[in-house]
Design a protein around this motif. Structure first.
Motif, PDB file in Angstrom:
ATOM      1  N   LYS A  74      13.857   4.789   5.597  1.00 37.61           N
ATOM      2  CA  LYS A  74      15.001   4.569   4.713  1.00 37.61           C
ATOM      3  C   LYS A  74      14.605   4.925   3.284  1.00 37.61           C
ATOM      4  O   LYS A  74      13.829   4.205   2.661  1.00 37.61           O
ATOM      5  N   PRO A  75      15.120   6.035   2.744  1.00 33.54           N
ATOM      6  CA  PRO A  75      14.745   6.452   1.387  1.00 33.54           C
ATOM      7  C   PRO A  75      15.176   5.438   0.336  1.00 33.54           C
ATOM      8  O   PRO A  75      16.058   4.607   0.560  1.00 33.54           O
ATOM      9  N   ALA A  76      14.536   5.505  -0.823  1.00 35.73           N
ATOM     10  CA  ALA A  76      14.887   4.664  -1.961  1.00 35.73           C
ATOM     11  C   ALA A  76      15.336   5.560  -3.110  1.00 35.73           C
ATOM     12  O   ALA A  76      14.976   6.737  -3.183  1.00 35.73           O
ATOM     13  N   SER A  77      16.132   5.001  -4.007  1.00 33.96           N
ATOM     14  CA  SER A  77      16.567   5.765  -5.176  1.00 33.96           C
ATOM     15  C   SER A  77      15.485   5.797  -6.243  1.00 33.96           C
ATOM     16  O   SER A  77      15.306   6.805  -6.936  1.00 33.96           O
ATOM     17  N   VAL A  78      14.768   4.672  -6.386  1.00 30.97           N
ATOM     18  CA  VAL A  78      13.722   4.556  -7.401  1.00 30.97           C
ATOM     19  C   VAL A  78      12.458   3.982  -6.769  1.00 30.97           C
ATOM     20  O   VAL A  78      12.534   3.028  -5.990  1.00 30.97           O
ATOM     21  N   LEU A  79      11.330   4.589  -7.095  1.00 25.53           N
ATOM     22  CA  LEU A  79      10.035   4.105  -6.616  1.00 25.53           C
ATOM     23  C   LEU A  79       9.196   3.676  -7.813  1.00 25.53           C
ATOM     24  O   LEU A  79       8.968   4.466  -8.730  1.00 25.53           O
ATOM     25  N   ILE A  80       8.759   2.420  -7.803  1.00 25.60           N
ATOM     26  CA  ILE A  80       7.867   1.897  -8.842  1.00 25.60           C
ATOM     27  C   ILE A  80       6.519   1.639  -8.179  1.00 25.60           C
ATOM     28  O   ILE A  80       6.432   0.878  -7.210  1.00 25.60           O
ATOM     29  N   ALA A  81       5.475   2.290  -8.678  1.00 21.49           N
ATOM     30  CA  ALA A  81       4.174   2.164  -8.028  1.00 21.49           C
ATOM     31  C   ALA A  81       3.061   2.049  -9.055  1.00 21.49           C
ATOM     32  O   ALA A  81       3.151   2.578 -10.172  1.00 21.49           O
ATOM     33  N   ASP A  82       2.002   1.354  -8.660  1.00 20.18           N
ATOM     34  CA  ASP A  82       0.804   1.278  -9.494  1.00 20.18           C
ATOM     35  C   ASP A  82       0.086   2.621  -9.412  1.00 20.18           C
ATOM     36  O   ASP A  82      -0.011   3.224  -8.343  1.00 20.18           O
ATOM     37  N   TRP A  83      -0.417   3.091 -10.537  1.00 19.31           N
ATOM     38  CA  TRP A  83      -1.132   4.367 -10.555  1.00 19.31           C
ATOM     39  C   TRP A  83      -2.407   4.259  -9.726  1.00 19.31           C
ATOM     40  O   TRP A  83      -2.719   5.121  -8.923  1.00 19.31           O
ATOM     41  N   LEU A  84      -3.172   3.200  -9.929  1.00 18.77           N
ATOM     42  CA  LEU A  84      -4.455   3.023  -9.243  1.00 18.77           C
ATOM     43  C   LEU A  84      -4.294   2.058  -8.080  1.00 18.77           C
ATOM     44  O   LEU A  84      -4.011   0.880  -8.264  1.00 18.77           O
ATOM     45  N   MET A  85      -4.457   2.581  -6.856  1.00 17.18           N
ATOM     46  CA  MET A  85      -4.387   1.773  -5.646  1.00 17.18           C
ATOM     47  C   MET A  85      -5.453   2.260  -4.680  1.00 17.18           C
ATOM     48  O   MET A  85      -5.849   3.433  -4.721  1.00 17.18           O
ATOM     49  N   PRO A  86      -5.943   1.401  -3.793  1.00 16.84           N
ATOM     50  CA  PRO A  86      -6.918   1.841  -2.784  1.00 16.84           C
ATOM     51  C   PRO A  86      -6.258   2.766  -1.760  1.00 16.84           C
ATOM     52  O   PRO A  86      -5.043   2.758  -1.584  1.00 16.84           O
ATOM     53  N   GLU A  87      -7.064   3.577  -1.117  1.00 19.97           N
ATOM     54  CA  GLU A  87      -6.652   4.528  -0.082  1.00 19.97           C
ATOM     55  C   GLU A  87      -5.890   5.723  -0.647  1.00 19.97           C
ATOM     56  O   GLU A  87      -6.209   6.862  -0.382  1.00 19.97           O
ATOM     57  N   MET A  88      -4.863   5.482  -1.430  1.00 15.69           N
ATOM     58  CA  MET A  88      -4.042   6.565  -1.984  1.00 15.69           C
ATOM     59  C   MET A  88      -3.498   6.120  -3.336  1.00 15.69           C
ATOM     60  O   MET A  88      -2.837   5.088  -3.430  1.00 15.69           O
ATOM     61  N   ASP A  89      -3.759   6.893  -4.398  1.00 13.68           N
ATOM     62  CA  ASP A  89      -3.275   6.483  -5.720  1.00 13.68           C
ATOM     63  C   ASP A  89      -1.826   6.907  -5.923  1.00 13.68           C
ATOM     64  O   ASP A  89      -1.207   7.551  -5.070  1.00 13.68           O
ATOM     65  N   GLY A  90      -1.286   6.548  -7.077  1.00 12.58           N
ATOM     66  CA  GLY A  90       0.123   6.811  -7.345  1.00 12.58           C
ATOM     67  C   GLY A  90       0.470   8.280  -7.420  1.00 12.58           C
ATOM     68  O   GLY A  90       1.589   8.681  -7.057  1.00 12.58           O
ATOM     69  N   LEU A  91      -0.473   9.123  -7.868  1.00 13.03           N
ATOM     70  CA  LEU A  91      -0.205  10.554  -7.955  1.00 13.03           C
ATOM     71  C   LEU A  91      -0.097  11.176  -6.570  1.00 13.03           C
ATOM     72  O   LEU A  91       0.797  11.985  -6.313  1.00 13.03           O
ATOM     73  N   GLU A  92      -1.004  10.806  -5.681  1.00 15.14           N
ATOM     74  CA  GLU A  92      -0.941  11.319  -4.315  1.00 15.14           C
ATOM     75  C   GLU A  92       0.307  10.786  -3.609  1.00 15.14           C
ATOM     76  O   GLU A  92       0.964  11.503  -2.844  1.00 15.14           O
ATOM     77  N   LEU A  93       0.635   9.539  -3.868  1.00 17.06           N
ATOM     78  CA  LEU A  93       1.858   8.969  -3.295  1.00 17.06           C
ATOM     79  C   LEU A  93       3.076   9.759  -3.757  1.00 17.06           C
ATOM     80  O   LEU A  93       3.986  10.042  -2.965  1.00 17.06           O
ATOM     81  N   SER A 126       0.848  -1.191   0.000  1.00 19.32           N
ATOM     82  CA  SER A 126       0.000   0.000   0.000  1.00 19.32           C
ATOM     83  C   SER A 126       0.883   1.239   0.000  1.00 19.32           C
ATOM     84  O   SER A 126       2.064   1.178   0.371  1.00 19.32           O
ATOM     85  N   ALA A 127       0.284   2.361  -0.404  1.00 23.22           N
ATOM     86  CA  ALA A 127       1.023   3.616  -0.421  1.00 23.22           C
ATOM     87  C   ALA A 127       1.433   4.039   0.991  1.00 23.22           C
ATOM     88  O   ALA A 127       2.536   4.543   1.211  1.00 23.22           O
ATOM     89  N   LEU A 128       0.551   3.814   1.963  1.00 24.27           N
ATOM     90  CA  LEU A 128       0.859   4.193   3.340  1.00 24.27           C
ATOM     91  C   LEU A 128       2.035   3.390   3.887  1.00 24.27           C
ATOM     92  O   LEU A 128       2.905   3.932   4.586  1.00 24.27           O
ATOM     93  N   GLN A 129       2.055   2.100   3.575  1.00 23.88           N
ATOM     94  CA  GLN A 129       3.188   1.274   4.011  1.00 23.88           C
ATOM     95  C   GLN A 129       4.473   1.756   3.349  1.00 23.88           C
ATOM     96  O   GLN A 129       5.534   1.808   3.990  1.00 23.88           O
ATOM     97  N   ALA A 130       4.386   2.121   2.071  1.00 19.30           N
ATOM     98  CA  ALA A 130       5.565   2.597   1.352  1.00 19.30           C
ATOM     99  C   ALA A 130       6.104   3.884   1.979  1.00 19.30           C
ATOM    100  O   ALA A 130       7.315   4.040   2.159  1.00 19.30           O
ATOM    101  N   LEU A 131       5.203   4.806   2.324  1.00 18.83           N
ATOM    102  CA  LEU A 131       5.633   6.064   2.935  1.00 18.83           C
ATOM    103  C   LEU A 131       6.313   5.819   4.274  1.00 18.83           C
ATOM    104  O   LEU A 131       7.316   6.473   4.605  1.00 18.83           O
ATOM    105  N   ASP A 132       5.772   4.892   5.035  1.00 16.88           N
ATOM    106  CA  ASP A 132       6.365   4.561   6.327  1.00 16.88           C
ATOM    107  C   ASP A 132       7.776   4.001   6.142  1.00 16.88           C
ATOM    108  O   ASP A 132       8.707   4.359   6.873  1.00 16.88           O
TER     109      ASP A 132
END
Length: 323
Positions: A49-68, A38-44
């Motif tokens: 620990k930051p990442a160099s590259v983030l690959i995410a699905d555009w459409l996700m429940p709770e928070m989409d890829g744009l908001e992420l 989930s986007a919330l888990q990813a933010l946590d």
């Protein structure tokens, strides 16, 4: 050239999709891969620990890829880091492309072409992230070096006024002048109260805005020949010379006291009022030689103990004889 240790975060609520992306990345040569459902888990995870590259699905429940993406940019700003964001989507057309780039997405891949396009696009993402983070580190090093240089000079980096070294230098000079001319020195200490409350309610950046505002206003309120500077944190000093101690009174500095306490400061989040204690001390230099450093430290301590911001507190200072 692929950096196998490049930190990659994969965010997808579908575990099957995450597994496919992971296998593709591993076959390409990447090893440092983390997963979030989930986007919330990813933010946590990214906050820890930051990442160099983030690959995410555009459409996700709770928070989409744009908001992420927007939230990741906030984390990046706070940690002086750059995360390359790549979204996976089934959307097509120029509108989707424009929407993604307007929201600070770096790249996106259509899901139907993921297997073919992901390896080269991740390779480019890795290079771009590496370059950007290298530049950020270099800029931070330059900033730290500049701050070290400023610490050796007489200018306060935050307000542009004189710093503590400058105030001490000018106080020594003023004391020497009034001793020779049989005059007096007035020192007005201005201490912003409840600074912790401002920082807690808003932020450290907002407290800095207020502090800069106080410095600018003091510079406008003092007389042309007066000396004004920031001693430390939220404590300022104004030094002026007068013919005698009778002219060193609270009434002479009323405009400064009221200018700080009765008029709010405009900031990026609106107007913020400040409570500042003001301590005025007069020194008759004819009574003897005075140690400027000891005097300044004593004044700072006395000013820091004041809690009354409704009037200018006045005190006498006994001159300290040099040994």
């Amino acid at each position: 050239m692929i950096d196998p240790n490049c930190s990659i975060m994969v965010v997808d609520d579908a575990r099957f999709s995450s597994a496919m992306i992971g296998r593709t990345l591993e076959r390409t040569g990447f090893k440092n891969i983390r997963y979030a459902t989930s986007a919330l888990q990813a933010l946590d995870e990214l906050e820890r620990k930051p990442a160099s590259v983030l690959i995410a699905d555009w459409l996700m429940p709770e928070m989409d890829g744009l908001e992420l993406t927007s939230r990741v940019r906030q984390l990046d700003e706070a940690s002086n880091h750059f995360t390359y964001v790549l979204l996976l989507t089934a959307k097509e057309g120029a509108d989707a492309l424009e929407e993604a780039f307007d929201r600070q997405v770096d790249d996106f891949i259509h899901k139907s072409a993921m297997n073919e396009q992901l390896p080269p696009r991740i390779f480019a993402a890795q290079r771009m992230s590496s370059i950007q983070n290298k530049l950020l580190r270099q800029n931070q090093l330059l900033l730290e070096n500049n701050q070290q240089l400023r610490s050796r000079n007489l200018v306060d980096a935050l307000t542009g006024l004189g710093n503590g070294r400058y105030i001490l230098k000018k106080l020594k000079e003023s004391l020497q002048i009034v001793h020779e001319r049989d005059q007096a020195v007035c020192v007005l200490m201005v201490d912003i109260k409840q600074a912790d409350r401002i920082q807690t309610k808003y932020s450290k950046a907002m407290l800095d805005e207020v502090t800069r505002g106080v410095g600018r206003r003091l510079a406008q309120l003092v007389r042309p020949l007066d000396i004004v500077g920031r001693l430390q944190s939220t404590q300022f000093a104004v030094i002026t010379t007068v013919p005698n101690l009778h002219q060193c009174s609270g009434g002479s500095f009323k405009r400064i006291h009221e200018g700080i306490n009765l008029k709010a400061f405009k900031t990026s989040t609106g107007f913020i009022s400040v409570q500042a204690s003001t301590l005025l001390c007069g020194v008759d230099a004819r009574k003897g030689n005075i140690d400027a450093k000891t005097m300044l430290l004593w004044l700072q301590e006395q000013s820091g103990c004041l809690i009354d911001s409704n009037r200018i507190m006045e005190c006498d200072y006994l001159p300290i004889q040099k040994s």
